[in-house]
Write an enzyme that holds these catalytic residues in place. Structure first.
Site, PDB file in Angstrom:
ATOM      1  N   HIS A 126      -3.313  54.022   7.540  1.00 28.36           N
ATOM      2  CA  HIS A 126      -3.504  54.996   6.555  1.00 28.36           C
ATOM      3  C   HIS A 126      -3.004  56.548   7.051  1.00 28.36           C
ATOM      4  CE1 HIS A 126      -4.580  51.937   3.402  1.00 28.36           C
ATOM      5  NE2 HIS A 126      -5.859  51.740   4.230  1.00 28.36           N
ATOM      6  N   ASP A 163      -2.635  43.761   6.365  1.00 30.25           N
ATOM      7  CA  ASP A 163      -3.707  44.148   5.776  1.00 30.25           C
ATOM      8  C   ASP A 163      -3.590  43.932   4.398  1.00 30.25           C
ATOM      9  OD1 ASP A 163      -6.276  46.322   6.955  1.00 30.25           O
ATOM     10  OD2 ASP A 163      -5.476  46.583   5.101  1.00 30.25           O
ATOM     11  N   HIS A 165      -4.622  46.325   2.236  1.00 31.30           N
ATOM     12  CA  HIS A 165      -4.193  47.883   1.664  1.00 31.30           C
ATOM     13  C   HIS A 165      -2.849  48.032   2.232  1.00 31.30           C
ATOM     14  CE1 HIS A 165      -8.877  47.635   2.044  1.00 31.30           C
ATOM     15  NE2 HIS A 165      -8.656  48.072   0.594  1.00 31.30           N
ATOM     16  N   ASP A 244      -8.780  41.977   5.752  1.00 32.83           N
ATOM     17  CA  ASP A 244      -9.643  42.112   4.657  1.00 32.83           C
ATOM     18  C   ASP A 244      -8.839  41.587   3.485  1.00 32.83           C
ATOM     19  OD1 ASP A 244      -7.305  43.882   4.783  1.00 32.83           O
ATOM     20  OD2 ASP A 244      -8.669  45.678   4.581  1.00 32.83           O
TER      21      ASP A 244
HETATM   22 ZN   LIG Z   1      -7.389  47.312   4.690  1.00 34.13          ZN
END
Ligand SMILES: [Zn+2]
Length: 306
Positions: A126, A163, A165, A244
């Site tokens: 991120h 991931d 996200h 995740d």
């Molecule tokens: Zn994540």
């Protein structure tokens, strides 16, 4: 040839505070599972070096790197965004996490390891060129990819990001770098609320709706990632390995199982064997439910070994 695992005790000292999901026990749960599985003894262990300012500034602005160095507290915590903090050991941890990717690239490209896994925190994908967010301070996988291109002279590298996200930081950093193919799947709509429009053919973004299961994930990877990866012919493949999206992980509403992480890793290995002399550098991103994180990550490492 050997699989290297790269970590450092500093990564466990990055203190995010009580109740924070991105916690030191994530790393120890993976290490404990490696020992319990019997895999640990076949791995080459390395200590992560500190990434240098020069290595960090390949993907971050000098102003941002200076800011992170100067904000590092002597005591207490400094919050970089609502989720991301620095405590006294965080700067060292973040530099080790990025430095692990650099060492992984050096080991793999020197032929000293076939593949490498970086068991590090804070995660990275991120972190944008000039902004920390989502538990991430420096973009570890991006620092590794830039090192492969700029220090080793590779011409094409791929980053595969599973991931849950979206890796907004990796996209921000490599938006105008066609030498980097970025393939991701992620829950959408979901944090960090990225646009799903892909403006360039080197950025492959595959949103998955809440409730998507392993069959949907495998179909997306098979139809959208793998043909593009084979067409691109990467010389080295990086993995932003977040766990995740596991059904047991309450961070998301995607329903993958450990066998899906085994499967996707083997598919990536197959592409690497075809185009990249088998070379893969994987680095830990998310994964917050400790039992499923440990089992999925060790399945991933086991598949990298084969
Ligand atoms: Zn994540």
């Amino acid at each position: 040839m050997a699989l290297s695992i790269i970590s450092h005790p500093d990564c466990a000292l990055h203190d995010t505070g009580a109740g924070h999901p991105e916690r030191a026990a994530r790393l120890s749960s993976i290490q404990d599972q490696l020992l319990a599985s019997g895999l640990d003894w076949v791995l080459q262990h390395h200590l992560a070096p500190l990434a240098s300012c020069e290595q960090l500034c390949r993907v971050h602005t000098p102003e941002y790197v200076d800011k992170i160095f100067s904000l590092a507290p002597v005591e207490g915590q400094v919050w970089l965004d609502a989720d991301t903090c620095m405590s006294p050991h965080s700067l060292a941890a973040a530099r080790r996490a990025a430095g692990a990717a650099v060492l992984a690239v050096d080991l793999v490209l020197a032929g000293k390891a076939h593949r490498a896994f970086c068991n590090v925190r804070p995660p990275g994908h991120h972190a944008e060129r000039d902004m920390a967010m989502g538990f991430c301070i420096f973009n570890n996988v991006a620092v590794g990819a830039a090192h492969a291109l700029q220090a080793h002279g590779l011409r094409r590298v791929a980053i595969v990001d599973f991931d849950v996200h979206h890796g907004n930081g990796s996209e921000d950093i490599f938006r105008d770098t066609p030498e980097v193919l970025l393939c991701s799947t992620f829950q959408h709509p979901f944090y960090p609320i990225s646009s799903i429009d892909s403006a360039s053919e080197h950025i492959i973004k595959e949103p998955l709706p809440a409730g998507a299961d392993g069959a949907a994930f495998r179909a997306t990877v098979s139809e959208r990632w793998l043909p593009r990866l084979r067409q691109f012919q990467p010389e080295l493949i990086f993995i932003s390995a977040g766990f995740d999206a596991h059904i047991e992980d309450e961070m998301s509403q995607i329903c993958l199982t450990t066998s899906d992480y085994d499967w996707v890793t083997r598919e990536i290995v197959a592409v690497a064997d075809e185009t990249a002399q088998g070379r893969i550098v994987s680095t830990l991103e998310g994964g917050y439910d400790l039992p499923s994180l440990a089992q999925s990550c060790v399945a991933h490492i086991n598949a990298l070994l084969d």
